[in-house]
Design a protein around this motif. Sequence first.
Motif, PDB file in Angstrom:
ATOM      1  N   CYS A  58       0.961  -1.223   0.117  1.00 50.94           N
ATOM      2  CA  CYS A  58      -0.256   0.359   0.064  1.00 50.94           C
ATOM      3  C   CYS A  58       1.416   1.285  -0.163  1.00 50.94           C
ATOM      4  CB  CYS A  58      -0.772   0.448   1.159  1.00 50.94           C
ATOM      5  SG  CYS A  58      -1.570  -1.806   1.601  1.00 50.94           S
ATOM      6  N   ILE A 104       5.567  -5.447   0.547  1.00 50.00           N
ATOM      7  CA  ILE A 104       6.645  -4.668   1.224  1.00 50.00           C
ATOM      8  C   ILE A 104       5.492  -3.733   1.684  1.00 50.00           C
ATOM      9  CG2 ILE A 104       7.862  -2.696  -0.326  1.00 50.00           C
ATOM     10  CD1 ILE A 104       8.083  -3.772  -2.822  1.00 50.00           C
ATOM     11  N   SER A 105       6.601  -4.422   3.114  1.00 45.22           N
ATOM     12  CA  SER A 105       5.791  -2.915   4.274  1.00 45.22           C
ATOM     13  C   SER A 105       7.073  -2.560   5.178  1.00 45.22           C
ATOM     14  CB  SER A 105       4.387  -4.148   4.774  1.00 45.22           C
ATOM     15  OG  SER A 105       3.778  -3.060   6.048  1.00 45.22           O
ATOM     16  N   GLN A 165      13.433   0.277   0.885  1.00 44.86           N
ATOM     17  CA  GLN A 165      12.956  -0.877   0.174  1.00 44.86           C
ATOM     18  C   GLN A 165      13.247  -1.574  -0.803  1.00 44.86           C
ATOM     19  OE1 GLN A 165       9.398   1.202   0.730  1.00 44.86           O
ATOM     20  NE2 GLN A 165       8.599  -0.284   2.443  1.00 44.86           N
ATOM     21  N   LEU A 242       2.360  11.710  -4.000  1.00 48.11           N
ATOM     22  CA  LEU A 242       2.000  11.321  -2.470  1.00 48.11           C
ATOM     23  C   LEU A 242       2.395  11.983  -1.300  1.00 48.11           C
ATOM     24  CD1 LEU A 242       0.678   8.986  -1.092  1.00 48.11           C
ATOM     25  CD2 LEU A 242       2.006   7.719  -0.678  1.00 48.11           C
TER      26      LEU A 242
HETATM   27  C1  F6R Z   1       3.935   7.526   2.539  1.00 50.88           C
HETATM   28  C2  F6R Z   1       2.968   6.394   3.679  1.00 50.88           C
HETATM   29  C3  F6R Z   1       2.044   5.195   3.601  1.00 50.88           C
HETATM   30  C4  F6R Z   1       2.616   3.954   3.880  1.00 50.88           C
HETATM   31  C5  F6R Z   1       1.505   3.288   3.580  1.00 50.88           C
HETATM   32  C6  F6R Z   1       1.445   1.163   3.758  1.00 50.88           C
HETATM   33  O1  F6R Z   1       4.044   8.069   3.218  1.00 50.88           O
HETATM   34  O2  F6R Z   1       3.751   6.737   4.902  1.00 50.88           O
HETATM   35  O3  F6R Z   1       1.300   5.198   2.285  1.00 50.88           O
HETATM   36  O4  F6R Z   1       3.643   3.693   3.128  1.00 50.88           O
HETATM   37  O5  F6R Z   1       0.185   2.972   4.773  1.00 50.88           O
HETATM   38  O6  F6R Z   1       2.549   1.179   4.840  1.00 50.88           O
HETATM   39  P1  F6R Z   1       4.012   0.046   5.555  1.00 50.88           P
HETATM   40  O7  F6R Z   1       4.578   0.232   4.402  1.00 50.88           O
HETATM   41  O8  F6R Z   1       4.002   0.257   6.853  1.00 50.88           O
HETATM   42  O9  F6R Z   1       2.663  -1.181   5.533  1.00 50.88           O
END
Ligand code: F6R
Length: 366
Positions: A58, A104-105, A165, A242
């Motif tokens: 996301c 990816i998170s 990442q 973004l």
């Molecule tokens: C943008 C941001 C969000 C995260 C998204 C996914 O600056 O921080 O768009 O990238 O909520 O979060 P994760 O990577 O923690 O799964």
Amino acid sequence: EKGGYEHFMLKEIFEQPRSIADSMRGRINPEDATLLLGGLGSYLDKIAKTKRIVIVACGTSWHAGLVGEYLLEELARINVEVEYASEFRYRNPIIKEGDIVIAISQSGETADTMAALELAKSKGAIILGVCNVVGSSIARITHAGVYTHAGPEIGVASTKAFTAQVTVLSLIAIAVAQKKGTISNELYRELIFGLDAIPAKVEKILKNVDKVKDISKLFTFASNFIFLGRGLNFPVALEGALKLKEISYIHAEGYPAAEMKHGPIALIDEDMPVVFIAIKDSSYEKIVSNIQEVKARKGRVIAIVTEGDTQIPSMVDFTIEVPRTNELLSPLLTSIPLQLISYYIAVLRGRNVDQPRNLAKSVTVE
Ligand code: F6R
């Protein structure tokens, strides 16, 4: 704890020479040009044999996934699809035994990403993770993975986690390509040495922060922004837009530069700032003509260019230079000035940079 910086976000932007280096440490060894991803173990072999990889994520992590798609397709010649986790999980996705799904998170806790992985696992996919938080939920349910070593990211807007990442996805793509034999020895070495040189190049970009700040001042009260790039730098354009939306609350859109003429060009007038990622890569000439199209309609252009370029600087209103690197690694450099532009504009607008309204650091509800 902010280490002398006014905000966590600025501190984290400035940490990137280190966080990128940490995400490579112990994995690449430029001395003998070796690359080892211990976290993948025998799964490297499985990735090399697969016909299809699906990346789920996301937000900013999804943008990193798009960069990963270019890298894996170009280097390892594997068909890659990048999906918003929330869309993937609700549409009866086609997953076959042997498919590889990579999440990816940064947080490793994003509810939609987690659910997408669980669904893929239940359908027999091999699930892998690229996470920043050791022991997080996503890290725990995956079969294997490669951690980003960005360190804790406090600012809600993701910066150093994104470049970490992209660094790790580059390593994965190179490792798989090497295993498959789809990369020449020459390119392999160029990328390993190129990666090794990235932290010092990021450092160099960060030294020119005053120029970015001055440009940001002139655009503080813009109400819209367009970000354009091609190839690997198209996802960087999305990410630039973004970032600006999130922390400055300015409406911004990212597009592939060639898509402009299919609609968005109607928006261009003297009040529309357009940020081009216009480095000396294989689409340079195409970007030059995209810039001409915008200038002909009086758009105000800020271009991210390669050091020493003279052609684009003579065409546009403002330029920010980044050092030269192999174009496959360029997102690691071009994303930095865009982070800085959104940071400075948000600060100048008096926004709460580290905790923008309506946003949370990890989105654990769908
Ligand atoms: C943008 C941001 C969000 C995260 C998204 C996914 O600056 O921080 O768009 O990238 O909520 O979060 P994760 O990577 O923690 O799964």
